[in-house]
Scaffold this motif. Structure first.
Motif, PDB file in Angstrom:
ATOM      1  N   GLU A 156       0.860  -1.184   0.000  1.00 35.32           N
ATOM      2  CA  GLU A 156       0.000   0.000   0.000  1.00 35.32           C
ATOM      3  C   GLU A 156       0.891   1.227   0.000  1.00 35.32           C
ATOM      4  O   GLU A 156       1.811   1.342   0.809  1.00 35.32           O
ATOM      5  CB  GLU A 156      -0.892  -0.009   1.243  1.00 35.32           C
ATOM      6  N   CYS A 157       0.639   2.159  -0.926  1.00 36.85           N
ATOM      7  CA  CYS A 157       1.465   3.366  -1.049  1.00 36.85           C
ATOM      8  C   CYS A 157       0.630   4.599  -0.736  1.00 36.85           C
ATOM      9  O   CYS A 157      -0.459   4.772  -1.288  1.00 36.85           O
ATOM     10  CB  CYS A 157       2.047   3.472  -2.458  1.00 36.85           C
ATOM     11  N   ILE A 158       1.147   5.454   0.150  1.00 34.69           N
ATOM     12  CA  ILE A 158       0.428   6.651   0.593  1.00 34.69           C
ATOM     13  C   ILE A 158       1.352   7.860   0.444  1.00 34.69           C
ATOM     14  O   ILE A 158       2.499   7.825   0.882  1.00 34.69           O
ATOM     15  CB  ILE A 158      -0.018   6.520   2.059  1.00 34.69           C
ATOM     16  N   ALA A 159       0.851   8.925  -0.193  1.00 33.14           N
ATOM     17  CA  ALA A 159       1.646  10.148  -0.356  1.00 33.14           C
ATOM     18  C   ALA A 159       0.713  11.357  -0.339  1.00 33.14           C
ATOM     19  O   ALA A 159      -0.484  11.245  -0.606  1.00 33.14           O
ATOM     20  CB  ALA A 159       2.451  10.098  -1.649  1.00 33.14           C
ATOM     21  N   ASP A 160       1.276  12.519  -0.027  1.00 30.60           N
ATOM     22  CA  ASP A 160       0.530  13.766   0.050  1.00 30.60           C
ATOM     23  C   ASP A 160       0.433  14.353  -1.363  1.00 30.60           C
ATOM     24  O   ASP A 160       1.191  15.252  -1.728  1.00 30.60           O
ATOM     25  CB  ASP A 160       1.265  14.724   1.006  1.00 30.60           C
ATOM     26  N   LEU A 161      -0.518  13.842  -2.148  1.00 26.02           N
ATOM     27  CA  LEU A 161      -0.621  14.202  -3.562  1.00 26.02           C
ATOM     28  C   LEU A 161      -2.072  14.532  -3.924  1.00 26.02           C
ATOM     29  O   LEU A 161      -2.995  13.933  -3.378  1.00 26.02           O
ATOM     30  CB  LEU A 161      -0.147  13.039  -4.441  1.00 26.02           C
ATOM     31  N   PRO A 162      -2.302  15.446  -4.875  1.00 24.90           N
ATOM     32  CA  PRO A 162      -3.667  15.776  -5.285  1.00 24.90           C
ATOM     33  C   PRO A 162      -4.292  14.686  -6.149  1.00 24.90           C
ATOM     34  O   PRO A 162      -5.511  14.575  -6.237  1.00 24.90           O
ATOM     35  CB  PRO A 162      -3.502  17.075  -6.080  1.00 24.90           C
ATOM     36  N   PRO A 164      -4.085  10.525  -6.590  1.00 29.23           N
ATOM     37  CA  PRO A 164      -3.538   9.347  -5.915  1.00 29.23           C
ATOM     38  C   PRO A 164      -2.453   8.656  -6.743  1.00 29.23           C
ATOM     39  O   PRO A 164      -2.535   8.583  -7.969  1.00 29.23           O
ATOM     40  CB  PRO A 164      -4.762   8.439  -5.744  1.00 29.23           C
ATOM     41  N   PHE A 165      -1.441   8.168  -6.025  1.00 27.21           N
ATOM     42  CA  PHE A 165      -0.359   7.421  -6.658  1.00 27.21           C
ATOM     43  C   PHE A 165      -0.797   5.974  -6.798  1.00 27.21           C
ATOM     44  O   PHE A 165      -0.926   5.255  -5.818  1.00 27.21           O
ATOM     45  CB  PHE A 165       0.910   7.539  -5.799  1.00 27.21           C
ATOM     46  N   VAL A 166      -1.075   5.569  -8.044  1.00 35.01           N
ATOM     47  CA  VAL A 166      -1.548   4.216  -8.328  1.00 35.01           C
ATOM     48  C   VAL A 166      -0.385   3.420  -8.905  1.00 35.01           C
ATOM     49  O   VAL A 166       0.240   3.830  -9.879  1.00 35.01           O
ATOM     50  CB  VAL A 166      -2.735   4.230  -9.309  1.00 35.01           C
ATOM     51  N   LEU A 167      -0.117   2.279  -8.291  1.00 36.06           N
ATOM     52  CA  LEU A 167       1.048   1.482  -8.658  1.00 36.06           C
ATOM     53  C   LEU A 167       0.630   0.224  -9.416  1.00 36.06           C
ATOM     54  O   LEU A 167      -0.261  -0.506  -8.982  1.00 36.06           O
ATOM     55  CB  LEU A 167       1.808   1.097  -7.387  1.00 36.06           C
ATOM     56  N   THR A 168       1.266  -0.004 -10.568  1.00 35.95           N
ATOM     57  CA  THR A 168       1.091  -1.273 -11.286  1.00 35.95           C
ATOM     58  C   THR A 168       2.105  -2.258 -10.721  1.00 35.95           C
ATOM     59  O   THR A 168       3.314  -1.999 -10.739  1.00 35.95           O
ATOM     60  CB  THR A 168       1.315  -1.076 -12.794  1.00 35.95           C
ATOM     61  N   TRP A 169       1.605  -3.379 -10.221  1.00 41.14           N
ATOM     62  CA  TRP A 169       2.472  -4.275  -9.433  1.00 41.14           C
ATOM     63  C   TRP A 169       2.502  -5.681 -10.001  1.00 41.14           C
ATOM     64  O   TRP A 169       1.479  -6.229 -10.422  1.00 41.14           O
ATOM     65  CB  TRP A 169       1.982  -4.314  -7.989  1.00 41.14           C
TER      66      TRP A 169
END
Length: 366
Positions: A156-162, A164-169
């Protein structure tokens, strides 16, 4: 009994004493169950290892109830396992530990990424904080929460961004892959942050008080108790933003007329701030030309400027008054007056300062 709990065995022919282990979430717990000669569970005794006692602390009344109502020992042990699973979920420190290769792979990935990118890692090696810098030198933090089955299971990735940071895994992905994708995501937002940095540096921003990198809204002071709220689109930051003028009607109406008449002048090649100057035909007060105190008057009821996170945004429309109020303060004040009346969610009454008509909407509760 043996099929469901192969590690829990009878110690006598009568099968009144069982000793061994029960397995929950790949963890074994030592138990001993003593039954009376008639095998009635109401008189049964449960002896636990210290780990199990610690986990079941607070669940004793449930276990006693289950002992009294379970039809047989197999059913009781099944219910014991269910209670134990709930107890383990409520205590993160009791979750299943990852295998040794989890830790060795994680350390190898950090060495490949570079230890200078690591800001924090918790004692369980489950939560990491990685730092990244965009092309303008702004520092950003990405919190990565690893699952016990990492890398087979996506973190799970969490960042202060307008956005969302979506990760292809995939199971072949690594921390270096996460970090590189994070940097690419930051570059896609560089122009958005450039627009907001200009607003923050060259105007008086009333809200938010301490903007984060995820905030897309700015409430900019135009004059005393007059402001404009703009909502910047992070994907198209140079386009005309959603605008809402706030203040007394006799001040806001001419500005709204200019905004509607000059909207066609908006030039995406110019900065947001320059476009707003041209469209509204004004100069914004800035830290170099005005003191912030000259642009923000405290609420006329509570005599404070900031009430929790709210600032005065209700203004008396009489040009000779113009006193500002917090929405919540004015609503409570008018509700307490016998001369006020309410229609749906709007309260009609008199200004506490000049007694001219004033209205306020009922404060919205989340």
């Amino acid at each position: 009994m043996m099929a469901e709990n192969p590690l829990l065995l009878p110690l006598n022919k009568e099968k009144t004493v069982f000793d061994g282990f029960i397995t929950v979430q790949e963890r074994d717990f030592r138990v001993r169950i003593t039954l009376p000669p008639d095998h009635q569970l109401k008189q049964a005794k449960l002896h636990c290892c210290w780990q199990l006692k610690r986990l079941l602390s607070g669940y004793q009344h449930i276990l006693k109830q289950r002992l009294h109502h379970a039809p047989d020992l197999v059913s009781f042990i099944l219910e014991l396992k269910t209670v134990l699973e709930l107890a383990m979920k409520s205590r993160p420190d009791c979750q299943t530990m990852p295998p040794p290769q989890y830790y060795s792979q994680l350390i190898a990935e950090m060495q490949s990424l570079g230890w200078d990118k690591l800001l924090f890692i918790d004692s369980d090696f489950r939560t990491l904080k990685l730092q990244g810098e965009d092309s303008a030198g702004r520092n950003h933090v990405l919190t990565v929460k690893l699952k016990p089955k990492y890398p087979d299971e996506a973190p799970e990735c969490i960042a202060d961004l307008p956005i969302p940071f979506v990760l292809t895994w995939t199971p072949q992905s690594t921390l270096a892959h996460i970090h590189s994708r994070f940097l690419l995501h930051l570059e896609g937002l560089a122009e958005f942050w450039l627009v907001l940095d200009e607003i923050d540096q060259q105007t008086w921003v009333l809200e938010p008080e301490k903007p984060s990198r995820a905030d897309t809204m700015r409430r900019i002071a135009i004059g005393n108790n007059v402001s404009i709220k703009v909502e910047i689109d992070p994907r198209h930051p140079k386009m005309l933003p959603d605008c809402c003028l706030l203040g007394a009607e006799h001040v806001v109406t001419p500005l709204r007329t200019k905004l509607n008449a000059n909207m066609h002048l908006w030039n995406p090649d110019c900065s947001i701030l320059q476009n707003m100057r041209d469209v509204l035909e004004i100069e914004f007060p800035s830290p170099s030309t005005h003191e912030k105190s000259s642009l923000s008057t405290e609420c006329g009821i509570c005599y404070a400027y900031r009430l929790e996170s709210a600032i005065p945004d209700q203004v008396c429309n009489d040009p000779r008054c113009g006193q500002p109020f917090h929405q919540a303060c004015l609503y409570e004040w008018l509700r307490g007056l016998p001369t006020s009346r309410q229609s749906f969610n709007i309260v009609f009454g008199e200004c506490p300062y000049c007694s001219k008509p004033i209205t306020v909407k009922m404060a919205a509760h989340p």
